[in-house]
Design an enzyme around this catalytic site. Structure first.
Site, PDB file in Angstrom:
ATOM      1  N   ASN A 104       4.992  -3.051   0.184  1.00  0.00           N
ATOM      2  CA  ASN A 104       3.939  -4.029  -0.121  1.00  0.00           C
ATOM      3  C   ASN A 104       4.255  -4.892  -1.342  1.00  0.00           C
ATOM      4  O   ASN A 104       3.880  -6.051  -1.410  1.00  0.00           O
ATOM      5  CB  ASN A 104       2.578  -3.345  -0.240  1.00  0.00           C
ATOM      6  N   GLY A 113       4.547   5.250  -2.013  1.00  0.00           N
ATOM      7  CA  GLY A 113       4.133   5.128  -0.622  1.00  0.00           C
ATOM      8  C   GLY A 113       2.827   5.859  -0.385  1.00  0.00           C
ATOM      9  O   GLY A 113       2.021   6.044  -1.311  1.00  0.00           O
ATOM     10  N   SER A 114       2.633   6.286   0.834  1.00  0.00           N
ATOM     11  CA  SER A 114       1.333   6.851   1.218  1.00  0.00           C
ATOM     12  C   SER A 114       1.191   8.305   0.758  1.00  0.00           C
ATOM     13  O   SER A 114       2.191   9.004   0.546  1.00  0.00           O
ATOM     14  CB  SER A 114       1.170   6.780   2.735  1.00  0.00           C
ATOM     15  N   GLU A 116       3.967   7.943  -6.501  1.00  0.00           N
ATOM     16  CA  GLU A 116       3.003   6.859  -6.747  1.00  0.00           C
ATOM     17  C   GLU A 116       2.372   6.550  -5.398  1.00  0.00           C
ATOM     18  O   GLU A 116       3.010   5.959  -4.529  1.00  0.00           O
ATOM     19  CB  GLU A 116       3.702   5.632  -7.304  1.00  0.00           C
ATOM     20  N   CYS A 173      -1.702  -1.194  -3.709  1.00  0.00           N
ATOM     21  CA  CYS A 173      -2.161   0.151  -4.042  1.00  0.00           C
ATOM     22  C   CYS A 173      -3.399   0.072  -4.920  1.00  0.00           C
ATOM     23  O   CYS A 173      -4.269   0.920  -4.842  1.00  0.00           O
ATOM     24  CB  CYS A 173      -1.066   0.934  -4.739  1.00  0.00           C
ATOM     25  N   GLU A 224      -8.421   5.096   2.175  1.00  0.00           N
ATOM     26  CA  GLU A 224      -7.755   3.839   1.817  1.00  0.00           C
ATOM     27  C   GLU A 224      -7.749   2.903   3.037  1.00  0.00           C
ATOM     28  O   GLU A 224      -7.374   3.306   4.138  1.00  0.00           O
ATOM     29  CB  GLU A 224      -6.308   4.121   1.388  1.00  0.00           C
TER      30      GLU A 224
HETATM   31  P1  NAD Z   1       4.936   5.170   3.639  1.00  0.00           P
HETATM   32  O1  NAD Z   1       4.555   6.487   3.049  1.00  0.00           O
HETATM   33  O2  NAD Z   1       4.720   4.954   5.077  1.00  0.00           O
HETATM   34  O3  NAD Z   1       6.476   4.865   3.370  1.00  0.00           O
HETATM   35  C1  NAD Z   1       7.022   4.822   2.059  1.00  0.00           C
HETATM   36  C2  NAD Z   1       8.510   5.122   2.130  1.00  0.00           C
HETATM   37  O4  NAD Z   1       8.693   6.477   2.526  1.00  0.00           O
HETATM   38  C3  NAD Z   1       9.281   4.267   3.133  1.00  0.00           C
HETATM   39  O5  NAD Z   1      10.510   3.905   2.535  1.00  0.00           O
HETATM   40  C4  NAD Z   1       9.466   5.224   4.305  1.00  0.00           C
HETATM   41  O6  NAD Z   1      10.594   4.924   5.097  1.00  0.00           O
HETATM   42  C5  NAD Z   1       9.644   6.540   3.582  1.00  0.00           C
HETATM   43  N1  NAD Z   1       9.341   7.742   4.378  1.00  0.00           N
HETATM   44  C6  NAD Z   1       8.444   7.861   5.388  1.00  0.00           C
HETATM   45  N2  NAD Z   1       8.412   9.142   5.827  1.00  0.00           N
HETATM   46  C7  NAD Z   1       9.314   9.828   5.090  1.00  0.00           C
HETATM   47  C8  NAD Z   1       9.734  11.203   5.059  1.00  0.00           C
HETATM   48  N3  NAD Z   1       9.218  12.108   5.882  1.00  0.00           N
HETATM   49  N4  NAD Z   1      10.666  11.565   4.144  1.00  0.00           N
HETATM   50  C9  NAD Z   1      11.175  10.672   3.289  1.00  0.00           C
HETATM   51  N5  NAD Z   1      10.829   9.360   3.261  1.00  0.00           N
HETATM   52  C10 NAD Z   1       9.902   8.947   4.154  1.00  0.00           C
HETATM   53  O7  NAD Z   1       4.138   4.085   2.788  1.00  0.00           O
HETATM   54  P2  NAD Z   1       4.152   2.484   2.924  1.00  0.00           P
HETATM   55  O8  NAD Z   1       3.392   2.098   4.150  1.00  0.00           O
HETATM   56  O9  NAD Z   1       5.518   1.949   2.752  1.00  0.00           O
HETATM   57  O10 NAD Z   1       3.341   2.053   1.625  1.00  0.00           O
HETATM   58  C11 NAD Z   1       1.948   1.946   1.593  1.00  0.00           C
HETATM   59  C12 NAD Z   1       1.342   3.020   0.714  1.00  0.00           C
HETATM   60  O11 NAD Z   1       1.978   2.994  -0.554  1.00  0.00           O
HETATM   61  C13 NAD Z   1      -0.125   2.814   0.442  1.00  0.00           C
HETATM   62  O12 NAD Z   1      -0.807   4.038   0.514  1.00  0.00           O
HETATM   63  C14 NAD Z   1      -0.136   2.270  -0.983  1.00  0.00           C
HETATM   64  O13 NAD Z   1      -1.354   2.490  -1.673  1.00  0.00           O
HETATM   65  C15 NAD Z   1       1.003   3.018  -1.588  1.00  0.00           C
HETATM   66  N6  NAD Z   1       1.524   2.340  -2.777  1.00  0.00           N
HETATM   67  C16 NAD Z   1       1.310   2.924  -3.987  1.00  0.00           C
HETATM   68  C17 NAD Z   1       1.758   2.292  -5.150  1.00  0.00           C
HETATM   69  C18 NAD Z   1       1.518   2.882  -6.501  1.00  0.00           C
HETATM   70  O14 NAD Z   1       2.083   2.391  -7.461  1.00  0.00           O
HETATM   71  N7  NAD Z   1       0.702   3.919  -6.644  1.00  0.00           N
HETATM   72  C19 NAD Z   1       2.427   1.068  -5.048  1.00  0.00           C
HETATM   73  C20 NAD Z   1       2.646   0.525  -3.797  1.00  0.00           C
HETATM   74  C21 NAD Z   1       2.185   1.171  -2.652  1.00  0.00           C
END
Ligand code: NAD
Length: 458
Positions: free
Chosen positions: A134, A208-209, A230, A264, A361
């Site tokens: 994002n 990520g999530s 994060e 996020c 979320e």
């Molecule tokens: P996601 O969890 O789907 O993916 C994040 C990353 O993890 C990607 O690179 C993905 O390929 C990888 N991944 C997925 N499954 C995995 C596994 N089993 N093992 C290792 N790696 C794996 O999240 P997204 O859709 O990319 O991002 C959106 C989320 O990120 C939202 O919840 C958002 O709030 C959060 N976010 C948080 C912050 C923060 O600073 N707190 C900043 C940006 C986004």
């Protein structure tokens, strides 16, 4: 590398590129090369590391237009917001360039002539950076920049939804003088992320999530790898009775809908004091009505595409749930026709915490506005969440706002502002929003281990 990662434009559905993806074998080779290269990088003088970072910053600065175009094409972010993101990362890099040397300088903490005590800050070693799509420049560089400046090698896995941007970042780092083995880009989706977790790592920094963060924590737990997560949020804001309803509404509509609500720290829940609820809602709806939705390549567009198609199902489900539980739909509430992934900016009033809209979320251009009777009710509702990323209060009274914010469970608190990140302040989440932190001088030292020296003179 055997398979290809196919990249599509989420705003048009059009194919953009095929990128060679990693597999378990190539990830292991990259990890081995990073391990071999890291000690030499750690021994490279700080002045050389800083000089490379200045060159990286300069190339980002001169490349903004082309880089922003790629970012917009692959994630559907409005082009003006892509430019803003890259400009924003320049400021963060400046902060790290200014602060790293002093943040990790040796500390001489005691000397009585016979005994000397000292702390040195040694790099972790080889760290993984698994990143989100994002804000790929911001969240990628929150890790890459301080990790590299403090002498670590980084295995960087950009999101599969922002892989072209991830490759650009890595290319620019290499061109700036960071050795290719020291910054390795790992391309692919969850399976490649899993392969990365299987490598001997000294730290794993994830954005990520929550669901993925938990999976990563479980995978790494037996090896006790240093872990930072994060994660997402359900960030609340309270508009107090003494706030200016118009300026609060304008600011919060932006906080809820910027980046098409896919931040996020997007505003995800709004609580408004009874006495100004109707006026606030009126201004909020007028502001949202003014947001231009359309071609993300158009400089006037404010609402772009939803990056991941499955998120449309999440938004539909939250809308259906809110409606069935008695919320009032004030605008939007539907997908928009394709090609591509589109959702109408959506505002609900008369919401409550029985609704997923106020608990889970949303990560899209959708928001609930709830009426509250007093400050205590607002604080109770703000804390009624398993997340704790940010929270805000709008009020003319600083003392009152500070008092309320001190009672809210969140890593970041805002008075009369929202959806804001500063490189000078730590970025961290409480509860399901994460572990550890990035940014600030704490977010530099987090890429090092303090070593304690007890030195007795003979
Ligand atoms: P996601 O969890 O789907 O993916 C994040 C990353 O993890 C990607 O690179 C993905 O390929 C990888 N991944 C997925 N499954 C995995 C596994 N089993 N093992 C290792 N790696 C794996 O999240 P997204 O859709 O990319 O991002 C959106 C989320 O990120 C939202 O919840 C958002 O709030 C959060 N976010 C948080 C912050 C923060 O600073 N707190 C900043 C940006 C986004």
């Amino acid at each position: 590398m055997s398979t290809l990662l196919k990249i599509f434009n989420p705003a048009t559905g059009q194919w953009l590129a095929d990128v060679p993806a990693d597999d378990a074998r190539s990830v292991a080779l990259k990890a081995r090369a990073a391990r071999a290269a890291q000690p030499r990088w750690a021994a490279t003088p700080m002045t050389e590391r800083l000089a490379a970072m200045r060159r990286f910053r300069a190339s980002l600065g001169t490349g903004i237009e082309a880089l922003a175009k790629t970012l917009t094409q692959e994630v559907g972010k409005p082009i003006s917001q892509s430019r803003n993101e890259i400009k924003g990362v320049l400021g963060r890099i400046d902060f790290f360039i200014e602060q790293t040397e002093s943040a990790v300088r040796d500390e001489h903490v005691f000397d009585d002539g016979a005994m000397h005590e000292q702390i040195t800050h040694v790099p972790l070693g080889v760290v993984g950076n698994i990143s989100a799509w994002n804000y790929p420049y911001l969240v990628g560089c929150n890790v890459l920049v301080p990790a590299l400046l403090t002498g670590n090698a980084v295995l960087y896995k950009p999101s599969e939804h922002a892989a072209l941007t991830g490759l650009h970042i890595a290319q620019l780092l290499h061109a700036a003088g960071f050795p290719t083995d020291v910054v390795q880009v790992v391309v692919g989706a969850a399976d490649v992320g899993t392969a990365l977790l299987g490598q001997p790592l000294d730290g794993l920094f994830f954005t990520g999530s929550h669901a993925t963060g938990v999976r990563i924590a479980q995978a790494l737990a037996p090896r006790l790898v240093k872990l930072q997560l994060e994660l997402g949020g359900k960030d609340p804001v309270y508009v107090r009775a003494d706030a200016d309803p118009k300026s609060a509404a304008e600011s919060l509509a932006d906080g809820a809908m910027y980046n098409t609500g896919q931040s996020c720290c997007s505003v995800e829940r709004i609580y408004v004091h009874d006495s100004l609820y109707d006026t606030f809602v009126e201004h909020f709806l007028a502001t949202v009505a003014g947001f231009r939705l359309g071609d993300p390549m158009d400089g006037d567009t404010y609402i772009g595409a939803i990056t991941r198609a499955p998120q449309l199902d999440v938004l539909d489900a939250q809308v259906a749930d809110a409606r069935s539980r008695g919320a009032t739909l004030r605008c939007g509430g539907t997908r928009l026709p394709g090609p591509g992934n589109w959702y109408a900016p959506t505002v609900f009033t008369e919401v409550d915490h029985s609704m997923a809209l106020m608990r889970e979320e949303s990560f899209g251009p959708i928001i609930g506005i709830q009426k509250v009777g007093d400050d205590d009710e607002a604080v109770t509702l703000m804390n009624d969440t398993r997340y704790g990323l940010t929270a805000g209060v709008f009020s003319r009274d600083e003392a009152h706002a500070r008092e309320l914010l001190s009672r809210v469970n969140a890593g970041t608190v805002y008075w009369n502002c929202c959806d804001r990140v500063s490189p000078r302040l730590p970025w961290s989440g409480h509860g399901d929003s994460g572990l550890g932190l990035t940014l600030s001088t704490h977010g530099i030292r987090t890429f090092t281990r303090p070593r304690a020296w007890h030195l007795r003179r003979p």
